[in-house]
Design a protein around this motif. Structure first.
Motif, PDB file in Angstrom:
ATOM      1  N   LEU A 122       0.808  -1.222   0.000  1.00 15.27           N
ATOM      2  CA  LEU A 122       0.000   0.000   0.000  1.00 15.27           C
ATOM      3  C   LEU A 122       0.836   1.264   0.000  1.00 15.27           C
ATOM      4  O   LEU A 122       0.386   2.302  -0.486  1.00 15.27           O
ATOM      5  CB  LEU A 122      -0.942   0.019   1.211  1.00 15.27           C
ATOM      6  N   PHE A 154      -7.506  -4.322  -2.775  1.00  7.92           N
ATOM      7  CA  PHE A 154      -6.075  -4.520  -2.556  1.00  7.92           C
ATOM      8  C   PHE A 154      -5.605  -5.800  -3.253  1.00  7.92           C
ATOM      9  O   PHE A 154      -4.614  -5.799  -3.984  1.00  7.92           O
ATOM     10  CB  PHE A 154      -5.762  -4.630  -1.061  1.00  7.92           C
ATOM     11  N   CYS A 163      -4.935   3.660  -4.189  1.00  9.39           N
ATOM     12  CA  CYS A 163      -5.100   4.412  -2.939  1.00  9.39           C
ATOM     13  C   CYS A 163      -5.110   5.909  -3.243  1.00  9.39           C
ATOM     14  O   CYS A 163      -4.815   6.332  -4.364  1.00  9.39           O
ATOM     15  CB  CYS A 163      -3.957   4.104  -1.971  1.00  9.39           C
TER      16      CYS A 163
END
Length: 391
Positions: free
Chosen positions: A134, A365, A152
């Protein structure tokens, strides 16, 4: 005492130069690598960065066990320090991977470090603190550089939107590169508020609700995760990997939940709260306080959604005796901005909505990270669905 046993597969540039025998690191979380590179720097005699996770022998809560990293060194170490033989991890290092994060590529962290150094006037004293699928986080004196994945948000961009209405709610933005998804932020003073006192809860919730109320009338320019779209997301997950991890009974119950979701969303809408910016990871560990200044950090999970999602996330971290106070403060803040709203009506349906929202985020994700990093999140979408079934 739990330990993380580290194996470092080392390259100079993109050339494999050897593997370092395993050593123990103090910080057991896989993504936390400052002490790993500190030991490597000493052993190898050159600065190092961790590019990515290659393998683990345990999927236990993202921590402990044997962990294998791809490490890039500034120069080749002295003979005999590394084992130069090829191994199961070194053979695949140069294989392209479409979902690889930019900072997991050769020279990826260094490019961000140099960019931040140009803004700060120096790269002296930098330390890579965290890296995973991430984000990559590098500390400088008084500042932090952060890279985030394409799926993100960009912290600096989101913080600048928030600071239109509360200049102190997020760290000062020192630099931003939207194309490369890099943020350079001033250090947030104080400590993480894992056990916030009542004054901190009052301060953060009241200010954040004020910002959310103001932003609810704007085009946020962020990804959306709306309660009204959860039925479609849940159906797709049940037909995929998450559904395969559920029992037959759980899957049948989840199918029933798909049918029930429009009614649950309608109940949520009766609270009268608007769609607005959601922090996305609003636990108190992402609050910082020095006793007088209080702010919120780690904005990359933000999205346009229902504001009660953040309160539900806070609930998951507060001890039970503090939850009612938080809900009271939060509801009163919304009533000040939207007198006709009934904020507390959102809390019941949000038990289901928040669990499914988290499940969808984890699936996003998994859909967008390289295979070796999936271990961080495998099982999370199914776990979120199970939580929603419990309500």
């Amino acid at each position: 005492m739990e330990t993380k046993n580290v194996v470092a597969v080392v390259t100079v540039g993109d050339r494999y130069v050897g593997t370092l025998p395993a050593f123990d690191a103090d910080r057991v979380w896989w993504a936390e690598i400052e002490d790993v590179t500190a030991q490597l720097d000493t052993v190898l005699g050159f600065r190092t960065v961790v590019l990515r996770l290659l393998d683990v022998d345990s999927a236990e809560a993202m921590r402990g066990g044997r962990v294998v990293y791809h490490v890039q060194a500034d120069s080749e170490p002295a003979p005999g320090v590394l084992d130069p033989a090829e191994n199961e991890w070194s053979k695949g290092l140069s294989r392209p991977e479409p979902h690889r994060a930019s900072w997991a590529e050769v020279d990826g962290p260094q490019r961000m470090i140099e960019w931040a150094g140009d803004i700060l006037g120096t790269t002296q004293g930098w330390a890579q603190v965290k890296t995973w699928n991430l984000s990559c986080l590098v500390r400088f004196s008084g500042a932090w550089a952060k890279a985030t994945s394409p799926f993100c948000g960009v912290d600096a961009d989101i913080i600048q939107r928030v600071q239109q209405y509360d200049a102190q709610l997020g760290p000062a933005v020192l630099g931003v590169d939207l194309d490369r998804r890099w943020s350079l932020l001033a250090h947030a003073p104080g400590i993480d508020c894992w056990e916030p006192d009542a004054a901190t809860v009052d301060n953060i919730l009241t200010r954040w609700v004020a910002v959310q109320a103001a932003l609810s009338t704007e085009d946020l320019g962020t990804p959306s995760l709306l309660p009204s779209g959860l039925s479609g997301h849940l159906t797709r997950m049940l037909d995929g990997e998450a559904g395969a991890q559920l029992t037959a009974t759980e899957k049948a119950q989840a199918r029933e939940l798909v049918e029930a979701l429009p009614g649950i969303v309608a109940e949520l809408d009766e609270s009268g709260l608007p769609i607005t910016l959601v922090h996305g990871d609003f636990h108190p560990g992402n609050w910082r306080s020095d006793g007088s200044t209080r702010m919120v950090v780690d904005w990359a999970d933000s999205f346009a959604g229902h504001p009660a999602t953040d309160l539900r996330r806070l609930y998951d971290w507060l001890p039970p005796e503090k939850r009612e106070h938080a809900a009271t403060v939060w509801a009163a803040a919304w009533k000040r901005h939207l007198p006709d709203s009934e904020p507390l009506r959102a809390l019941g349906p949000m038990r289901v909505i928040a669990a499914l929202t988290g499940s969808v985020l984890y699936q996003k994700f998994l859909d967008n990270i390289e295979p070796s990093e999936r271990v961080y999140h495998e099982g999370d979408p199914a776990a979120g669905i199970r939580s929603a079934l419990i309500g």
